[in-house]
Design an enzyme around this catalytic site. Structure first.
Site, PDB file in Angstrom:
ATOM      1  N   ILE A  90      -3.462  -4.356   7.447  1.00 52.21           N
ATOM      2  CA  ILE A  90      -4.003  -5.080   8.602  1.00 52.21           C
ATOM      3  C   ILE A  90      -3.053  -4.889   9.777  1.00 52.21           C
ATOM      4  CG2 ILE A  90      -4.708  -7.323   9.501  1.00 52.21           C
ATOM      5  CD1 ILE A  90      -5.596  -8.077   6.669  1.00 52.21           C
ATOM      6  N   ARG A 122     -15.383  -6.291   4.818  1.00 46.80           N
ATOM      7  CA  ARG A 122     -15.496  -5.028   4.085  1.00 46.80           C
ATOM      8  C   ARG A 122     -15.064  -5.159   2.620  1.00 46.80           C
ATOM      9  NH1 ARG A 122     -11.948  -1.275   6.910  1.00 46.80           N
ATOM     10  NH2 ARG A 122     -13.221   0.487   6.290  1.00 46.80           N
ATOM     11  N   SER A 174       0.816  -1.216   0.000  1.00 43.76           N
ATOM     12  CA  SER A 174       0.000   0.000   0.000  1.00 43.76           C
ATOM     13  C   SER A 174       0.848   1.263   0.000  1.00 43.76           C
ATOM     14  CB  SER A 174      -0.924   0.012   1.216  1.00 43.76           C
ATOM     15  OG  SER A 174      -1.900  -0.985   1.073  1.00 43.76           O
ATOM     16  N   PHE A 175       2.026   1.181   0.613  1.00 47.31           N
ATOM     17  CA  PHE A 175       2.876   2.372   0.659  1.00 47.31           C
ATOM     18  C   PHE A 175       3.241   2.854  -0.743  1.00 47.31           C
ATOM     19  CE2 PHE A 175       6.766   4.820   1.566  1.00 47.31           C
ATOM     20  CZ  PHE A 175       6.261   5.646   2.566  1.00 47.31           C
ATOM     21  N   HIS A 215       3.710   0.370  13.164  1.00 47.67           N
ATOM     22  CA  HIS A 215       3.872   0.474  11.716  1.00 47.67           C
ATOM     23  C   HIS A 215       2.533   0.764  11.025  1.00 47.67           C
ATOM     24  CE1 HIS A 215       4.524  -1.197   7.605  1.00 47.67           C
ATOM     25  NE2 HIS A 215       5.735  -0.729   7.786  1.00 47.67           N
ATOM     26  N   GLU A 266       1.690  -6.074  15.262  1.00 46.87           N
ATOM     27  CA  GLU A 266       2.074  -5.883  16.661  1.00 46.87           C
ATOM     28  C   GLU A 266       2.707  -4.520  16.930  1.00 46.87           C
ATOM     29  OE1 GLU A 266       1.830  -8.594  19.066  1.00 46.87           O
ATOM     30  OE2 GLU A 266       0.459  -9.186  17.463  1.00 46.87           O
ATOM     31  N   THR A 267       3.080  -3.814  15.862  1.00 47.71           N
ATOM     32  CA  THR A 267       3.872  -2.589  16.046  1.00 47.71           C
ATOM     33  C   THR A 267       3.105  -1.364  15.539  1.00 47.71           C
ATOM     34  OG1 THR A 267       4.859  -2.623  13.845  1.00 47.71           O
ATOM     35  CG2 THR A 267       5.929  -3.981  15.534  1.00 47.71           C
ATOM     36  N   PHE A 307      -9.808   6.875  -2.488  1.00 42.42           N
ATOM     37  CA  PHE A 307      -9.137   6.149  -1.402  1.00 42.42           C
ATOM     38  C   PHE A 307      -9.893   4.853  -1.112  1.00 42.42           C
ATOM     39  CE2 PHE A 307      -8.329   5.570   3.204  1.00 42.42           C
ATOM     40  CZ  PHE A 307      -6.949   5.651   3.218  1.00 42.42           C
TER      41      PHE A 307
HETATM   42  C1  DLZ Z   1       5.645  -3.837   5.374  1.00 39.53           C
HETATM   43  C2  DLZ Z   1       4.164  -3.912   5.303  1.00 39.53           C
HETATM   44  C3  DLZ Z   1       3.409  -4.341   6.409  1.00 39.53           C
HETATM   45  C4  DLZ Z   1       4.050  -4.733   7.713  1.00 39.53           C
HETATM   46  N1  DLZ Z   1       2.079  -4.444   6.352  1.00 39.53           N
HETATM   47  C5  DLZ Z   1       1.435  -4.095   5.206  1.00 39.53           C
HETATM   48  C6  DLZ Z   1       0.016  -4.190   5.114  1.00 39.53           C
HETATM   49  O1  DLZ Z   1      -0.690  -4.610   6.059  1.00 39.53           O
HETATM   50  N2  DLZ Z   1      -0.557  -3.820   3.947  1.00 39.53           N
HETATM   51  C7  DLZ Z   1       0.151  -3.360   2.862  1.00 39.53           C
HETATM   52  O2  DLZ Z   1      -0.436  -3.014   1.831  1.00 39.53           O
HETATM   53  N3  DLZ Z   1       1.504  -3.279   2.923  1.00 39.53           N
HETATM   54  C8  DLZ Z   1       2.156  -3.640   4.049  1.00 39.53           C
HETATM   55  N4  DLZ Z   1       3.518  -3.563   4.125  1.00 39.53           N
HETATM   56  C9  DLZ Z   1       4.288  -3.211   2.889  1.00 39.53           C
HETATM   57  C10 DLZ Z   1       4.416  -1.721   2.645  1.00 39.53           C
HETATM   58  O3  DLZ Z   1       3.208  -1.189   2.125  1.00 39.53           O
HETATM   59  C11 DLZ Z   1       5.534  -1.456   1.600  1.00 39.53           C
HETATM   60  O4  DLZ Z   1       5.317  -2.261   0.451  1.00 39.53           O
HETATM   61  C12 DLZ Z   1       6.914  -1.739   2.135  1.00 39.53           C
HETATM   62  O5  DLZ Z   1       7.118  -1.058   3.355  1.00 39.53           O
HETATM   63  C13 DLZ Z   1       8.004  -1.336   1.128  1.00 39.53           C
HETATM   64  O6  DLZ Z   1       7.966   0.067   0.891  1.00 39.53           O
END
Ligand code: DLZ
Length: 145
Positions: free
Chosen positions: A79, A124, A53-54, A85, A82-83, A110
């Protein structure tokens, strides 16, 4: 209220994250089928994927420049683990989508679920709480209209 031809002749970009792909595929199905239902043509819907998603923000910016759609829908599923993040990533993505909407002259939708567990995410994305991909597609068509 939308008519069945409101999406006809319009170009849609979808950026889908592959992380939690069971969920993002369900959201994508809902979104894609809704665009078709309102008259969009297959040739006018361009889906690209990004790892997580990032990366949705970068993918959406690139798709905007390369494809020039009328709207872009960003699909992801975060989702909680534990952190903290979860909080950082959710906040930065919603900020990023807001920035896209300010910077560029098309709507960016979004469709990123931020759930506490898998069960909520399933609910959802086509379960008891509907499918947020459908909602995002409808919102995109309404905005273009
Ligand atoms: C690293 C990570 C984690 C822990 N959880 C998710 C998540 O729940 N959903 C999601 O779409 N992406 C997750 N990512 C990956 C980050 O979005 C991203 O791809 C990495 O940090 C690399 O930039």
């Amino acid at each position: 209220k939308l008519n069945n031809s409101d999406a006809n002749g319009k170009k849609f970009g979808i950026v889908k994250a592959l992380w939690n792909s069971e969920i993002t595929n369900r959201l994508h199905d809902g979104c894609y089928n809704t665009l078709l239902k309102y008259g969009a043509e297959i040739k006018d819907i361009n889906t690209i994927t990004v790892p997580g998603s990032f990366e949705l923000i970068y993918g959406a910016k690139k798709l905007f420049k390369d494809y020039k759609p009328d709207a872009i829908i960003l699909i992801g599923s975060i989702i909680k683990g534990e952190t903290p993040h979860f909080n950082f990533i959710s906040q930065s993505i919603s900020d990023g989508v807001k920035d896209l909407n300010i910077l560029f002259d098309i709507p960016f939708l979004f469709c990123v679920l931020t759930d506490l567990n898998q069960e909520q995410a399933l609910n959802r994305s086509g379960g008891s709480a509907g499918n947020k991909g459908i909602d995002a597609a409808i919102a995109a068509i309404q905005l273009i209209k």
